[in-house]
Design an enzyme around this catalytic site. Sequence first.
Site, PDB file in Angstrom:
ATOM      1  N   ASN A   1      58.039 -21.285 -12.976  1.00  0.00           N
ATOM      2  CA  ASN A   1      59.299 -21.923 -12.592  1.00  0.00           C
ATOM      3  C   ASN A   1      60.523 -21.175 -13.111  1.00  0.00           C
ATOM      4  OD1 ASN A   1      57.189 -24.341 -13.501  1.00  0.00           O
ATOM      5  ND2 ASN A   1      57.981 -24.477 -11.411  1.00  0.00           N
TER       6      ASN A   1
ATOM      7  N   ILE B   1      66.126 -20.882 -13.728  1.00  0.00           N
ATOM      8  CA  ILE B   1      65.138 -21.929 -13.974  1.00  0.00           C
ATOM      9  C   ILE B   1      65.075 -22.891 -12.800  1.00  0.00           C
ATOM     10  CG2 ILE B   1      64.425 -23.772 -15.569  1.00  0.00           C
ATOM     11  CD1 ILE B   1      66.456 -22.421 -17.585  1.00  0.00           C
ATOM     12  N   CYS B   2      63.856 -23.203 -12.361  1.00  0.00           N
ATOM     13  CA  CYS B   2      63.707 -24.211 -11.314  1.00  0.00           C
ATOM     14  C   CYS B   2      63.363 -25.531 -11.983  1.00  0.00           C
ATOM     15  CB  CYS B   2      62.600 -23.805 -10.355  1.00  0.00           C
ATOM     16  SG  CYS B   2      62.332 -25.037  -9.082  1.00  0.00           S
ATOM     17  N   LEU B   3      64.377 -26.336 -12.126  1.00  0.00           N
ATOM     18  CA  LEU B   3      64.179 -27.610 -12.815  1.00  0.00           C
ATOM     19  C   LEU B   3      65.035 -28.662 -12.110  1.00  0.00           C
ATOM     20  CD1 LEU B   3      62.909 -28.939 -15.397  1.00  0.00           C
ATOM     21  CD2 LEU B   3      65.071 -28.424 -16.545  1.00  0.00           C
TER      22      LEU B   3
END
Lengths: 519, 151
Positions: B79, B86-88
Amino acid sequence: MKFGKYFEKELASSDVPKEWAENAIQYKALKKRIKRFAEELMVLGLSKETMGILLSASEVTNATINTSDTKVIDISMENDNNNGDKGDNEKEDEEEEDGPVSLQSLEEKIQDISLEGTDLEDKEPILYNLKFQIQVLEDDAVQEQENHPIANYLLVEDQQYVKPKLIVVLNNDNDEYSKEIRQKIIKYIEHTRKTDKIVEVKEDQIKLQNIEKLKNLQRVRITIDLHEDDEFFQTIFTELTNLQQLKIEHEQKMTKEIETISDTIGSLSSPSKWRTDLDSWREIFEIYLENRIFYVTDDIHGERKFEDSSKRLQQFEKEINSTDLVQGFKHKKSKVAYEAFYQLNVDLLQAMKFHHLNKLAVTKILKKFDKQTALAVRTQIPDIMSQKPFINESFINTLYGAISEKLVSVIPQIEDYDCPICFTIAYRPIRLKCSHVFCVQCLVNLQRQKKDECPVCRSPAVMEATSDNLDIELQDYMKTYFPKQVKEKQKERMKTIEAETYYLAYRKAKYSGEGCCIQ
Amino acid sequence: MAALSKRIIRETERLVSDPVPGITAMPHEDNLRYFDVTIEGADQSPYEGGLFKLELFLPEDYPMVAPKVRFLTKIYHPNIDRLGRICLDTLKKNWTPAIQIRTLLLSIQSLLTSPNPDDPLANDVAECWKKDEAGAIQTAKEWTAKYAKKE
Ligand SMILES: [Zn+2]
Ligand SMILES: [Zn+2]
C-alpha cells in the site's frame, strides 16, 4: 548509609508524622531476631554454610523427595497404632502428600518433643522451646543417590500469621553433615531434658524413643519448629496488619476531606452568584492537572516516584505563587479552601513516602533473613503476601483519582466543551441528530463543502442541520461557565464575518463594473 | 500564510509532550505546518527493528482536508509506492476533520502491521504479496534491514 540508620532518619524527618512513625516496621528489633535465629540454627549444627548446601541439594531432588514420601513409614505411628496395615498407611500418606495439610495432620500423629523454654531475654538460645518431629524413612533407593542431607524451609500459612517449618532429611550413612547435625540435635535434646524439671515421665519416654531413632543412625526426616523465626514472622505480620489498619484510616480520612473541600469550592464558584471565584479555581485546577503530581508511569516506582511527585507538587506551588490567583480570590473562604487542598496533597505525599519506606524495610529485612540463614524465604513470601495484608501503594492512585475526579469536576473544564474541529469552545453549539456538537462556524464550513458525514461518527447529519439544531441549553451553560472563552470566540467570529464581507465587497467592486473606481 | 490555528498549536504541543509509543513527530522551526515523523516497525511484523522516516504537511485548509503524508524511507509494502505515497482510506475518502495527526499516524503504524494487498498502490508489490506471501515478507524484511536501519 546503612538501611537501618537511613530508615530511622527518614521516619524521624518532617515528611513522616509522629503518630505514623510509631506504627512503622520495627526494623532494628527484627534484625536482632534474625541474629538470634541464626544462633538457634547454629546450635543445631545448621550454620548458614551448611544450610546453603542442604537447601541447594533439596532444590535438585525435590521431585525425588515427593515420590519417596509415599513410602515413608512412620515408626511412632506403627508403635501407637498397630491395627492399620502398611498398605493403608501408604495410601493415607499419599493423599496427604504435599502442602501444609500433610504437615498439620502429621503433627497430630507424630509425638512431639515439647520442652518448656525460658523467655527471650535468656542469652542461651539452646533453652528455647523447640519441637522436633522425627520420622524414620525406609527408602534406600533415594538415599543412595544422595551424598548430602537435604533440607526444606516452608512458610505454612495459618489464619493470621505464617508458621515456618524446617524439614531436614538426614542420611543413615556417615556423611559428614548428617553426622554433625545428628550429634548436635541429640545434644540439644539431651541437654534440654536435663535442664527441664517439669517434663512428665511419659513424655520423657517418647523423647528417649526419638533420641534412639537419631542415635540408631537411621535415615530420618526431622520437622523442626524453631522459636526465633516464629517470633520473627509473627512480629512482621502483626506490624503489617497494623500498617494496613493505618492505611485504611488514612484513606477514609482523606476521602472525607476531599468531599468537604470539593463541596466548599463548589459553593464558592457558583456562576449564578455575583461574587464568584469560578475563574480562579478553574485556572488553579488547570495548573494542577497539567502538573500531574501523582501521575503513574509504569517505569517509575518507590523512591523515585516519591521524589518525582514531590518535585511536581513544588512546581505546582511555584506556578500558583507566580500568579495572583490565591491573592485575588473574592472569597476569604476560597483561600482557606486552597490551603486545605494543598495540604491534602502534602498528606498524600507523606502517606506515599511512609508506606514506601515500610515496604522497603520489609524487603530489606527479608533479604537480611535470607542472607544470614541461607533460607530463601523471599521466594516464598510473594505468594503469601498476596493473601495477607501487605503494603500496597495503590491507594495513593485511588486517592489521586478521587481528587482529580471529584474536586476537579466541581469546576467544569473547558476541554469538555471544545469543538472537535477547531479546538476552541463550541460556541454557538450546533448539535447534530447524532448528538455530536460543533461550533456553528465549523459546521457552516462543512456544509459549504457539502460534507454530509458527521466528522466524529460519520452518520449523514451535517447537511440537514439548521438553526433549529442550536443547543440553547448548552449555549446558556457555556455563557455562564465560560464567559471569557465565549467572548473571545464571538470576537473571532466577528473578525471572520468582517473579512468575508470585505472579500465579497471587493469582488463586487472588481466584477460589477468600473463604477466604484471612478468614484 | 494564515496564522497557525489553535488546533494546530494544541495538537503539536501534545505530540511533543505526550508522544505516541513508537512514533515521533517534530515540526520544523521555520515552518510549523511541516513535520518530521518517524515510525518504528511493529514487533512481529516484517518491519520489526526498522525506523521509518516520513514527512507530514498540514495544508492551509487543515483540518477540513487531510494532511499530506509520505514515506521518505524506502519500504516494501503493497500500500506504499516507490515515491512513498500511502494508500490509506483515512487520508482520502475517509478523512474527517475530527481526525487528529496522532490518530492518523496510528493508522499508518497499523497499516505496517497489516498490509492490504487487495487495495494496492504499488501494484507489483501487491502482486508478489498475493502470489508468494512468504517471499514478499522476506523482501520486506530485507528492505527493512537495508534501508530502515536505526542509527
Ligand atoms: Zn469549531
Ligand atoms: Zn456524529
